[in-house]
Write an enzyme that holds these catalytic residues in place. Structure first.
Site, PDB file in Angstrom:
ATOM      1  N   ASP A 192      -7.983  -5.406   0.339  1.00  0.00           N
ATOM      2  CA  ASP A 192      -8.343  -6.040  -0.794  1.00  0.00           C
ATOM      3  C   ASP A 192      -8.122  -7.772  -0.699  1.00  0.00           C
ATOM      4  O   ASP A 192      -8.731  -8.454  -1.096  1.00  0.00           O
ATOM      5  CB  ASP A 192      -7.750  -5.640  -2.056  1.00  0.00           C
ATOM      6  CG  ASP A 192      -8.467  -4.309  -2.686  1.00  0.00           C
ATOM      7  OD1 ASP A 192      -9.756  -4.102  -2.419  1.00  0.00           O
ATOM      8  OD2 ASP A 192      -7.716  -3.469  -3.122  1.00  0.00           O
ATOM      9  N   HIS A 234       0.775  -1.219  -0.082  1.00  0.00           N
ATOM     10  CA  HIS A 234      -0.143   0.020  -0.026  1.00  0.00           C
ATOM     11  C   HIS A 234       0.804   1.268  -0.128  1.00  0.00           C
ATOM     12  O   HIS A 234       1.957   1.235   0.559  1.00  0.00           O
ATOM     13  CB  HIS A 234      -0.816  -0.031   1.118  1.00  0.00           C
ATOM     14  CG  HIS A 234      -2.036   1.135   1.276  1.00  0.00           C
ATOM     15  ND1 HIS A 234      -1.735   2.334   1.511  1.00  0.00           N
ATOM     16  CD2 HIS A 234      -3.363   0.948   0.715  1.00  0.00           C
ATOM     17  CE1 HIS A 234      -3.173   3.017   1.293  1.00  0.00           C
ATOM     18  NE2 HIS A 234      -3.842   2.243   0.881  1.00  0.00           N
TER      19      HIS A 234
HETATM   20  N1  ACO Z   1       4.107  -7.579  -4.741  1.00  0.00           N
HETATM   21  C1  ACO Z   1       5.393  -7.574  -4.957  1.00  0.00           C
HETATM   22  N2  ACO Z   1       6.220  -6.411  -4.865  1.00  0.00           N
HETATM   23  C2  ACO Z   1       5.736  -5.439  -4.447  1.00  0.00           C
HETATM   24  C3  ACO Z   1       4.228  -5.239  -4.453  1.00  0.00           C
HETATM   25  C4  ACO Z   1       3.140  -6.383  -4.651  1.00  0.00           C
HETATM   26  N3  ACO Z   1       2.153  -6.464  -4.125  1.00  0.00           N
HETATM   27  N4  ACO Z   1       3.748  -4.051  -4.050  1.00  0.00           N
HETATM   28  C5  ACO Z   1       5.051  -3.416  -3.941  1.00  0.00           C
HETATM   29  N5  ACO Z   1       5.989  -3.952  -4.363  1.00  0.00           N
HETATM   30  C6  ACO Z   1       7.521  -3.712  -4.334  1.00  0.00           C
HETATM   31  C7  ACO Z   1       7.822  -2.857  -5.611  1.00  0.00           C
HETATM   32  O1  ACO Z   1       8.127  -4.038  -6.659  1.00  0.00           O
HETATM   33  C8  ACO Z   1       8.928  -2.020  -5.358  1.00  0.00           C
HETATM   34  O2  ACO Z   1      10.102  -2.847  -5.150  1.00  0.00           O
HETATM   35  P1  ACO Z   1      11.493  -1.960  -5.391  1.00  0.00           P
HETATM   36  O3  ACO Z   1      11.464  -0.808  -4.456  1.00  0.00           O
HETATM   37  O4  ACO Z   1      12.601  -3.055  -5.054  1.00  0.00           O
HETATM   38  O5  ACO Z   1      11.658  -1.390  -6.705  1.00  0.00           O
HETATM   39  C9  ACO Z   1       8.459  -1.440  -3.855  1.00  0.00           C
HETATM   40  O6  ACO Z   1       7.553  -2.665  -3.230  1.00  0.00           O
HETATM   41  C10 ACO Z   1       7.628  -0.473  -3.804  1.00  0.00           C
HETATM   42  O7  ACO Z   1       6.635  -0.553  -4.773  1.00  0.00           O
HETATM   43  P2  ACO Z   1       5.981   0.813  -5.453  1.00  0.00           P
HETATM   44  O8  ACO Z   1       5.134   0.373  -6.456  1.00  0.00           O
HETATM   45  O9  ACO Z   1       6.870   1.965  -5.664  1.00  0.00           O
HETATM   46  O10 ACO Z   1       5.104   1.355  -4.278  1.00  0.00           O
HETATM   47  P3  ACO Z   1       3.587   2.177  -4.155  1.00  0.00           P
HETATM   48  O11 ACO Z   1       3.348   2.530  -2.711  1.00  0.00           O
HETATM   49  O12 ACO Z   1       3.704   2.957  -5.186  1.00  0.00           O
HETATM   50  O13 ACO Z   1       2.587   1.016  -4.447  1.00  0.00           O
HETATM   51  C11 ACO Z   1       0.689  -0.312  -4.656  1.00  0.00           C
HETATM   52  C12 ACO Z   1       1.550   0.591  -3.645  1.00  0.00           C
HETATM   53  C13 ACO Z   1       0.307   0.090  -6.033  1.00  0.00           C
HETATM   54  C14 ACO Z   1      -0.558  -0.592  -4.035  1.00  0.00           C
HETATM   55  C15 ACO Z   1       1.574  -1.682  -4.782  1.00  0.00           C
HETATM   56  O14 ACO Z   1       1.873  -2.010  -3.477  1.00  0.00           O
HETATM   57  C16 ACO Z   1       0.803  -2.737  -5.552  1.00  0.00           C
HETATM   58  O15 ACO Z   1       0.899  -2.849  -6.863  1.00  0.00           O
HETATM   59  N6  ACO Z   1       0.174  -3.732  -4.880  1.00  0.00           N
HETATM   60  C17 ACO Z   1      -0.458  -4.784  -5.814  1.00  0.00           C
HETATM   61  C18 ACO Z   1      -1.826  -4.084  -5.851  1.00  0.00           C
HETATM   62  C19 ACO Z   1      -2.915  -3.998  -4.969  1.00  0.00           C
HETATM   63  O16 ACO Z   1      -3.045  -4.607  -3.964  1.00  0.00           O
HETATM   64  N7  ACO Z   1      -3.640  -2.858  -4.889  1.00  0.00           N
HETATM   65  C20 ACO Z   1      -4.507  -2.513  -3.820  1.00  0.00           C
HETATM   66  C21 ACO Z   1      -3.907  -1.224  -2.892  1.00  0.00           C
HETATM   67  S1  ACO Z   1      -5.231  -0.843  -1.739  1.00  0.00           S
HETATM   68  C22 ACO Z   1      -6.417  -0.151  -2.559  1.00  0.00           C
HETATM   69  O17 ACO Z   1      -5.922   0.698  -3.522  1.00  0.00           O
HETATM   70  C23 ACO Z   1      -7.747  -0.172  -2.127  1.00  0.00           C
END
Ligand code: ACO
Length: 425
Positions: A360, A303
């Site tokens: 979720d 998140h």
């Molecule tokens: N699985 C694996 N790796 C992940 C995940 C995940 N679900 N989420 C983040 N990471 C990693 C990224 O690859 C990144 O790694 P790095 O720094 O080594 O390159 C790091 O964690 C940070 O990721 P970002 O995408 O920069 O983090 P951000 O805060 O922008 O992302 C997000 C948040 C989009 C929710 C992300 O965690 C994600 O894609 N999760 C999966 C989708 C999801 O569950 N969305 C629902 C969110 S809750 C909502 O909206 C109601």
């Protein structure tokens, strides 16, 4: 006493005021930065940018706290109803008994949608996603129910109308997608029960309204009711700042919520868990999620703000267990989800990246138990988020410092280049 941050750039020094929120969170006010220094800030994805001050929702991503109008979400989930929570978010306080009754009457009185709107539904291809339909139908409401936004009562009417009709529109889209007769809203039923009845009642099998299911849906919606400046809410504020209609702003929010990185994740989680259950490849899924060359992510994990457990997830997980037990349902995806959570939480990658399950992760299993089909999951999220969107929209429209939202950019394209006529290229 106002604190300042000093910015030294070239020969000059600038003093930027620091503003502080109720809970001690601080921000550098850069609203005069460009006028004074010629500089703008760059913050791709807005991870460090506050777009507004707000009195609606407080969340602390490090401590896993979420409060609506100061009230912890845990207390609302246990003691309130979705309708009351919607009132709280939109009107800024818990209603008295009379206010709640009046609100219920208004919701009931506005629950029908114009019969002519059915024609739209009948002409969408059957394969259309309900989120796309909902987004366009909410926008279309304006043609049938012109917006009145001058007096307080007019705003209340428009807002309540939307809150009530969105439920009917969503249930209609489901019925029509199945080729079934639409079920009209019933004035004797409260908000959540009425929706369930419109979804599942049928001329050949009357729907038996189970209070356990009604409570579960109400809690599901309370947990989704607001989440401060997330992607869809920011879309509502951004689009609303152009002074479009409320319907158009909410329609933009629905479109943003549809994305799999945002509200669409609840559907994506079930797809992922089903794939893991069918192929027995949990370890492979974890390895893929960790592999930077692979775009796959563990859906329902991570998140932007929560760097610990999402408080909504904890309530959702508990509710998921008790709902399945009370309904005597055994869902194999729940076991897959729990195993996946356990493995991921012990894995160095997820620990180092502060990746925890979000709301979720268990939401889809709750919705399946209620009987909601997978392609309606994000629609359920949208109905829940509507009070938050409305409250945030109202707050932005009433802001005396209101401005059209218009971020800037740093241009990195080619310098001035002469046009080359087509024959000379
Ligand atoms: N699985 C694996 N790796 C992940 C995940 C995940 N679900 N989420 C983040 N990471 C990693 C990224 O690859 C990144 O790694 P790095 O720094 O080594 O390159 C790091 O964690 C940070 O990721 P970002 O995408 O920069 O983090 P951000 O805060 O922008 O992302 C997000 C948040 C989009 C929710 C992300 O965690 C994600 O894609 N999760 C999966 C989708 C999801 O569950 N969305 C629902 C969110 S809750 C909502 O909206 C109601």
């Amino acid at each position: 006493m106002t604190e300042f941050v000093k910015l030294i750039y070239g020969e000059k020094e600038y003093q930027l005021p620091v503003i502080e929120g109720t809970e001690g969170e601080k921000a550098i006010d850069i609203s005069k930065l460009r006028a004074q220094s010629g500089l703008i800030t760059l913050d791709t994805g807005y991870g460090n940018t506050g777009s507004c001050t707000s009195v609606i929702t407080f969340m602390d991503g490090e401590k896993g706290i979420l409060r609506y109008r100061g009230i912890p979400v845990e207390q609302l989930a246990e003691q309130s109803t979705f309708k009351e929570t919607a009132y709280l978010l939109i009107h800024g306080k818990l209603p008295t008994q009379k206010e709640l009754t009046d609100f219920s009457v208004l919701l009931n009185d506005n629950s029908l949608v114009h019969e002519d709107m059915r024609a739209f539904y009948e002409n969408y291809p059957r394969s259309s996603h309900p989120m796309g339909i909902l987004s366009s139908m909410v926008n279309a409401l304006r043609s049938f129910y012109p917006e009145l936004l001058n007096l307080e009562e007019e705003i209340n009417m428009t807002v309540t109308r939307l809150l009530s009709k969105v439920r009917t529109l969503a249930a209609m889209s489901y019925k029509i997608s199945r080729g079934h007769k639409m079920v009209y809203p019933r004035p004797d039923l409260a908000y959540s029960a009425n929706f369930l009845n419109m979804m599942f009642d049928s001329p050949v099998r009357p729907y038996d309204i189970d209070p356990v299911v009604v409570k579960a849906l109400s809690v599901f919606w309370i947990l989704h009711a607001d989440h401060e400046q997330n992607c869809s809410t920011s879309a509502v504020r951004m689009v609303g700042s152009a002074r479009v209609t409320l319907y158009a702003a909410i329609s933009a929010g629905i479109a943003a919520l549809w994305g799999p990185l945002h509200g669409g994740a609840n559907q994506a989680v079930i797809d992922m868990l089903t794939h893991i259950a069918e192929n027995k490849n949990m370890k492979q899924a974890i390895e893929r999620a960790k592999d930077k060359k692979d775009p796959f992510r563990l859906m329902g994990f991570g998140h932007r703000v929560y760097k610990t457990f999402d408080p909504r997830m904890k309530i959702m997980k508990k509710m998921c267990d008790s709902l399945l037990e009370k309904l005597n349902i055994s869902d194999p995806l729940l076991d897959v989800a729990k195993d996946l959570e356990e493995i991921a939480l012990k894995d160095a990658y997820f620990i180092d990246h502060n990746l925890y399950p979000n709301v979720d992760f268990y939401a889809g299993i709750v919705l399946r138990a209620i009987g909601i089909p997978t392609n309606m999951f994000t629609v359920m999220f949208a109905i829940g988020r509507l009070p938050g969107w409305i409250a945030q929209w109202k707050e932005s429209q009433d802001d005396p410092n209101w401005k059209l939202c218009r971020p800037r950019q740093i241009y990195t394209g080619p310098p001035e280049t002469d046009y080359v006529p087509i024959g000379e290229r």
